[in-house]
Design a protein around this motif. Sequence first.
Motif, short mmCIF file in Angstrom:
data_model
loop_
_atom_site.label_atom_id
_atom_site.label_comp_id
_atom_site.label_asym_id
_atom_site.label_seq_id
_atom_site.Cartn_x
_atom_site.Cartn_y
_atom_site.Cartn_z
N PHE A 111 55.59 -72.05 117.65
CA PHE A 111 55.40 -70.61 117.40
C PHE A 111 55.88 -70.26 116.00
O PHE A 111 57.03 -70.53 115.65
CB PHE A 111 56.19 -69.80 118.43
N ARG A 112 54.98 -69.70 115.21
CA ARG A 112 55.37 -69.27 113.85
C ARG A 112 54.71 -67.93 113.56
O ARG A 112 53.50 -67.79 113.75
CB ARG A 112 54.91 -70.28 112.79
N TYR A 113 55.52 -67.02 113.07
CA TYR A 113 54.98 -65.70 112.72
C TYR A 113 54.37 -65.78 111.32
O TYR A 113 54.98 -65.40 110.34
CB TYR A 113 56.08 -64.64 112.80
N ALA A 118 41.68 -68.55 109.96
CA ALA A 118 41.02 -69.70 110.57
C ALA A 118 41.92 -70.92 110.48
O ALA A 118 42.38 -71.28 109.39
CB ALA A 118 39.70 -69.97 109.86
N GLY A 119 42.23 -71.53 111.61
CA GLY A 119 43.06 -72.74 111.63
C GLY A 119 44.55 -72.46 111.53
O GLY A 119 45.35 -73.38 111.46
N ARG A 120 44.92 -71.17 111.47
CA ARG A 120 46.37 -70.87 111.46
C ARG A 120 46.67 -69.81 112.52
O ARG A 120 46.13 -68.70 112.47
CB ARG A 120 46.81 -70.37 110.08
N TYR A 121 47.52 -70.20 113.46
CA TYR A 121 47.79 -69.33 114.60
C TYR A 121 49.29 -69.11 114.73
O TYR A 121 50.08 -69.88 114.21
CB TYR A 121 47.25 -69.98 115.89
N ARG A 122 49.64 -68.07 115.47
CA ARG A 122 51.07 -67.83 115.70
C ARG A 122 51.58 -68.68 116.85
O ARG A 122 52.76 -68.95 116.95
CB ARG A 122 51.29 -66.33 115.95
N GLN A 123 50.67 -69.10 117.71
CA GLN A 123 51.01 -70.18 118.66
C GLN A 123 50.00 -71.30 118.40
O GLN A 123 48.78 -71.08 118.51
CB GLN A 123 50.89 -69.72 120.12
N HIS A 124 50.48 -72.45 118.02
CA HIS A 124 49.58 -73.59 117.83
C HIS A 124 50.19 -74.78 118.58
O HIS A 124 51.35 -74.73 118.98
CB HIS A 124 49.38 -73.92 116.35
N THR A 125 49.40 -75.82 118.77
CA THR A 125 49.92 -76.97 119.51
C THR A 125 50.00 -78.20 118.62
O THR A 125 49.07 -78.46 117.85
CB THR A 125 49.04 -77.23 120.76
N ALA A 279 45.37 -79.06 106.49
CA ALA A 279 46.26 -80.18 106.87
C ALA A 279 46.15 -80.40 108.38
O ALA A 279 46.43 -79.50 109.17
CB ALA A 279 47.70 -79.85 106.50
N VAL A 280 45.70 -81.59 108.77
CA VAL A 280 45.59 -81.87 110.21
C VAL A 280 46.84 -82.60 110.72
O VAL A 280 47.08 -82.64 111.92
CB VAL A 280 44.30 -82.66 110.57
N ALA A 281 47.59 -83.18 109.81
CA ALA A 281 48.84 -83.84 110.21
C ALA A 281 49.75 -83.96 109.00
O ALA A 281 49.27 -84.02 107.86
CB ALA A 281 48.56 -85.24 110.76
N GLY A 283 54.08 -85.18 107.78
CA GLY A 283 55.40 -85.63 108.21
C GLY A 283 56.18 -86.28 107.09
O GLY A 283 55.85 -86.13 105.90
N GLY A 284 57.19 -87.03 107.48
CA GLY A 284 58.00 -87.69 106.48
C GLY A 284 59.31 -88.19 107.06
O GLY A 284 59.59 -88.05 108.26
N ARG A 285 60.09 -88.77 106.17
CA ARG A 285 61.38 -89.36 106.53
C ARG A 285 62.47 -88.29 106.49
O ARG A 285 62.38 -87.33 105.71
CB ARG A 285 61.67 -90.47 105.51
N TYR A 286 63.46 -88.42 107.35
CA TYR A 286 64.59 -87.47 107.34
C TYR A 286 65.88 -88.23 107.63
O TYR A 286 66.42 -88.18 108.72
CB TYR A 286 64.37 -86.34 108.37
N ASP A 287 66.34 -88.95 106.61
CA ASP A 287 67.47 -89.87 106.82
C ASP A 287 68.83 -89.20 106.99
O ASP A 287 69.79 -89.85 107.40
CB ASP A 287 67.51 -90.89 105.68
P1 HAM Z 1 54.21 -79.04 109.69
O1 HAM Z 1 53.50 -79.53 108.48
O2 HAM Z 1 54.88 -77.73 109.57
O3 HAM Z 1 55.24 -80.16 110.07
O4 HAM Z 1 53.20 -78.99 110.90
C1 HAM Z 1 52.51 -80.14 111.32
C2 HAM Z 1 51.04 -79.81 111.57
O5 HAM Z 1 50.93 -78.75 112.52
C3 HAM Z 1 50.30 -79.28 110.35
O6 HAM Z 1 49.82 -80.32 109.53
C4 HAM Z 1 49.15 -78.53 111.00
O7 HAM Z 1 48.11 -79.42 111.38
C5 HAM Z 1 49.79 -77.96 112.26
N1 HAM Z 1 50.21 -76.54 112.08
C6 HAM Z 1 51.32 -76.09 111.48
N2 HAM Z 1 51.36 -74.76 111.50
C7 HAM Z 1 50.24 -74.35 112.12
C8 HAM Z 1 49.69 -73.07 112.46
N3 HAM Z 1 50.32 -71.93 112.18
N4 HAM Z 1 48.49 -73.03 113.09
C9 HAM Z 1 47.83 -74.17 113.40
N5 HAM Z 1 48.30 -75.40 113.12
C10 HAM Z 1 49.48 -75.50 112.49
C11 HAM Z 1 56.10 -80.09 111.11
O8 HAM Z 1 56.07 -79.23 111.95
C12 HAM Z 1 57.08 -81.23 111.17
N6 HAM Z 1 57.96 -81.03 112.33
C13 HAM Z 1 56.36 -82.56 111.24
C14 HAM Z 1 57.30 -83.71 111.31
C15 HAM Z 1 57.68 -84.39 112.41
N7 HAM Z 1 57.97 -84.21 110.29
C16 HAM Z 1 58.73 -85.19 110.70
N8 HAM Z 1 58.56 -85.29 112.02
#
Ligand code: HAM
Length: 426
Positions: A111-113, A118-125, A279-281, A283-287
């Motif tokens: 959940f993000r406000y 298109a492609g950006r939602y306040r609830q996404h999965t 962006a469909v995916a 991530g990264g490192r978090y040491d």
């Molecule tokens: P993030 O880039 O904020 O990373 O979100 C990951 C993916 O979630 C994005 O590339 C995008 O596909 C989708 N996404 C993010 N916000 C939205 C939105 N408002 N509506 C639709 N899709 C969305 C993370 O969340 C990190 N936790 C990823 C990670 C895991 N890094 C290390 N471990």
Amino acid sequence: MDIKAVRGTRDILPEENVKWHYIERVVKNIFPKYGYMEIKTPIFEKTELYIRGIGETTDIVEKEMYTFLDKKGRSLTLRPEGTAGVMRAYLEHKMYVTSQISKLFYIGPMFRYERPQAGRYRQHTQIGAEAIGSANPFLDAEIISMLITVFERLGLQNLNVQLNSVGCRDCRPTYKAKLQEFLTKRQDELCEDCKSRLTRNPLRILDCKVPSCKAILSEVLDISDFLCTDCSTHFDLVKKYLDQVDIKYVRNKFLVRGLDYYTRTVFEISYENLGSQNAVAAGGRYDNLIEELGGPPMPGIGFAMGLDRLVLALDDQKVLFPKEETDVFIAMMGEETVSQTFSLVHLLRKKDIHAEVLYGDKNLKSQISYANKIGSKFLIIIGDNEISRGVVTLKNMVTTEQTEVNFYEVLGVIQDELVKMKSKKI
Ligand code: HAM
């Protein structure tokens, strides 16, 4: 009724769920082969977890969290992302004691406000994966290759993999200071958001999309020139391993990501046709994250893909999703036939056969047209006439062959026919 879904949220209707299930099946097949097991964490956590985990000066924490007080006045937040919650669970269950490496994946709503578009939602999965316990660049390349394997298996092409290293707590401060120094001289040209980022989070300026900021960024110093030997070697090895397995990527010196926990490798995978939210995916490192949350020093890396966007990309590419097929439709004609039909569908389903009926008193013609519409492989017609003779009419909808079969034998006949059909397909 004038109550509609809340802005930025949406219903995933059955047709779209077929696609979600397919993606989930692919993921649940591939991830375990890389050693990842599913974890489910709560949808809300203490607000403090996100402030400490994601970072106080990030857009997510500053502007986008759904934070509320519960009945006892405790501040809670609907999870804006999955990593912080998984790290909390990792620590709470002391997974580091029992396992040298913990590989976890999750699927669920975030959940993000944000401003919906298109492609950006306040609830996404998101479908995310986290691997905790190794600092080896092998793992960085492996996790990226796992993601690419998922996309390949789904049939998604034309992806753009971007890669960068954001250094570590030893080398990044020098770069940050240089960047700050350079941008301070040009601060009049920065957008309002970046002016405030300049003191609080200057690295975030690197991925600002405002044209005036982008113009300055073309002159900015490259972080790779500031990486310490360890970070630089690490990054070189990640690239080498990816080259080895022919994974194409582009190094993007502006890729810093919007969450503060990242160290070293960061990556983002985009599908260009999706417009600004492509962006469909990512991530990264978090040491340092586990340590910052009060745990032992423990390196980690992960990613999350956006399921909503993944479906948009697959639709754009006209990828066909396998549908649940109806094996048999039973058309019932007349009051007397209802109880026989009930028994027959019950037996068929017990044998794992997908059987459908229409419950209302529709005429035979509309029942048959429904059987056609849902693409049923067989049609059984049970009428009073058939019942009196102890038979049913069985039609193979593919060959249009029609026969009369004894009521008690029809189940076995359909089972045999389905097996034959399947073997022909293969
Ligand atoms: P993030 O880039 O904020 O990373 O979100 C990951 C993916 O979630 C994005 O590339 C995008 O596909 C989708 N996404 C993010 N916000 C939205 C939105 N408002 N509506 C639709 N899709 C969305 C993370 O969340 C990190 N936790 C990823 C990670 C895991 N890094 C290390 N471990």
